[in-house]
Design a protein around this motif. Structure first.
Motif, PDB file in Angstrom:
ATOM      1  N   ARG A  30       0.814  -1.216   0.000  1.00 51.83           N
ATOM      2  CA  ARG A  30       0.000   0.000   0.000  1.00 51.83           C
ATOM      3  C   ARG A  30       0.851   1.272   0.000  1.00 51.83           C
ATOM      4  O   ARG A  30       0.314   2.365   0.089  1.00 51.83           O
ATOM      5  CB  ARG A  30      -0.951   0.001   1.208  1.00 51.83           C
ATOM      6  N   GLY A  31       2.154   1.142  -0.068  1.00 46.42           N
ATOM      7  CA  GLY A  31       3.006   2.301  -0.268  1.00 46.42           C
ATOM      8  C   GLY A  31       3.811   2.766   0.926  1.00 46.42           C
ATOM      9  O   GLY A  31       4.515   3.774   0.825  1.00 46.42           O
ATOM     10  N   LEU A  32       3.728   2.055   2.068  1.00 46.47           N
ATOM     11  CA  LEU A  32       4.573   2.452   3.191  1.00 46.47           C
ATOM     12  C   LEU A  32       6.004   1.990   2.950  1.00 46.47           C
ATOM     13  O   LEU A  32       6.280   1.141   2.102  1.00 46.47           O
ATOM     14  CB  LEU A  32       4.024   1.874   4.497  1.00 46.47           C
ATOM     15  N   ASP A  33       6.920   2.557   3.721  1.00 44.80           N
ATOM     16  CA  ASP A  33       8.337   2.288   3.541  1.00 44.80           C
ATOM     17  C   ASP A  33       8.628   0.784   3.615  1.00 44.80           C
ATOM     18  O   ASP A  33       8.340   0.138   4.617  1.00 44.80           O
ATOM     19  CB  ASP A  33       9.133   3.029   4.617  1.00 44.80           C
ATOM     20  N   ASP A  34       9.213   0.254   2.549  1.00 43.85           N
ATOM     21  CA  ASP A  34       9.421  -1.188   2.462  1.00 43.85           C
ATOM     22  C   ASP A  34      10.398  -1.685   3.522  1.00 43.85           C
ATOM     23  O   ASP A  34      10.187  -2.744   4.131  1.00 43.85           O
ATOM     24  CB  ASP A  34       9.933  -1.546   1.067  1.00 43.85           C
TER      25      ASP A  34
END
Length: 336
Positions: A316-320
């Motif tokens: 969903r786009g949070l820091d991997d």
């Protein structure tokens, strides 16, 4: 990052969930189903099975987890209020469809997002994603039985606060007394009943990124500490991301407002206060293929669900890197 979307629940998941409807949704021990007020353990069996399936678990891996986890779950006992709600919801889902019934029931339940340490919310999100009507009916019914209301909001709560100021105001509050130590839900309830909490908690300035802000903060704190209460904050944020799209625009703001307050209660109820846990530092974050392979054979339902939530948040786009740090913290023993 490069990652595919979470796969849909495999068809072989449904027979397991069929069987799970005969198991207690909460319990005191491996022999005693719980059907009344007071502390109890929530069943993680259906939630973890769905998480495993979504992470690509094979039929053999699902069977191995079932063989381990079901030993802790007693058969379901009669619970008239729950049984009535579940039967009604099953009938409505058959007549109206699961999406309509979920959308109709969510606004009421979202006011109690933190009920049973968020487990009603979390189980409902997993049930929806599993596509299993019976599990969705039971999850929604159980969530209603475990309502945990917030304390009364002030008539004039004061101006809204930016994220950093809101967190600072809450962290400055003294811990409520007496302080219940054993149960997450009891500690959260102690905070929501606190007058200082009631003054500050409703005042977060909501914005389009608020849920991601909450999830990032929970992942960061969990990766730093491994705190069990914060693990539930991570998985609860993911559940909100799953269920939020089923709310009408006018319903989303009050739902997020209530959720942010329960999130704050969980953060304050944790043992983490911004410091790093020096007794059990996390290893360096592992790569996703290694983490997912370990999760699919892991015996701990909480570690499985945390990994699934972290993987989903990365998608969903949070820091991997942060998401992999949190999953590594859950799966890998300290010092490994």
């Amino acid at each position: 990052m490069s990652t595919a979307a979470l796969p849909q629940a495999a068809a072989e998941l449904h027979p397991w969930l069929d069987a799970g409807l005969a198991l207690a949704p909460e319990y005191v021990d491996a022999k005693t189903a719980h059907t009344g007020p007071g502390p109890a353990y929530a069943s993680h069996w259906p939630m973890a099975l769905h998480a495993l399936s979504a992470l690509g678990a094979s039929a053999a891996e699902l069977a191995a987890f079932d063989g381990h986890e079901r030993q802790t779950l007693p058969p379901r006992a009669a619970w008239p209020a729950l049984d009535r709600d579940e039967a009604e919801l099953r009938q409505r889902i058959a007549a109206e469809g699961a999406r309509a019934v979920l959308a109709d029931g969510l606004p009421e339940r979202m006011a109690h997002a933190g009920a049973a340490a968020f487990h009603g919310l979390i189980r409902t999100a997993h049930a929806w994603e599993s596509g299993h009507a019976g599990e969705l009916a039971l999850a929604l019914a159980w969530w209603r039985q475990r309502d945990q209301a917030l304390g009364p909001a002030p008539a004039s709560p004061g101006p809204e606060l930016d994220w950093a100021d809101w967190q600072s105001a809450l962290r400055a509050l003294p811990r409520p007394t007496p302080w219940p130590r054993a149960w997450i839900a009891a500690r959260m309830q102690a905070w929501t009943a606190d007058p200082g909490f009631q003054r500050w908690a409703p005042r977060l300035r909501l914005r389009g990124s608020t849920l991601k802000d909450l999830a990032t903060a929970a992942l960061t704190a969990y990766a730093a500490s491994g705190d069990f209460t914060l693990l539930h904050a991570v998985t609860a944020c993911r559940a909100m991301a799953v269920l939020g799209p089923h709310l009408a625009p006018a319903q989303l703001t009050p739902a997020l407002r209530a959720f942010s307050q329960h999130w704050a209660a969980a953060a304050l109820a944790s043992a983490w206060h911004g410091e790093r846990d020096t007794q059990a530092d996390s290893p360096a974050p592992w790569a996703w293929p290694r983490l997912l392979a370990l999760a699919r054979t892991h015996p701990d339902a909480h570690a499985i669900k945390l990994t699934h939530a972290a993987w989903d948040w990365a998608h969903r786009g949070l820091d991997d890197t942060l998401c992999r740090q949190a999953a590594t913290r859950a799966l890998v023993p300290s010092g490994a």
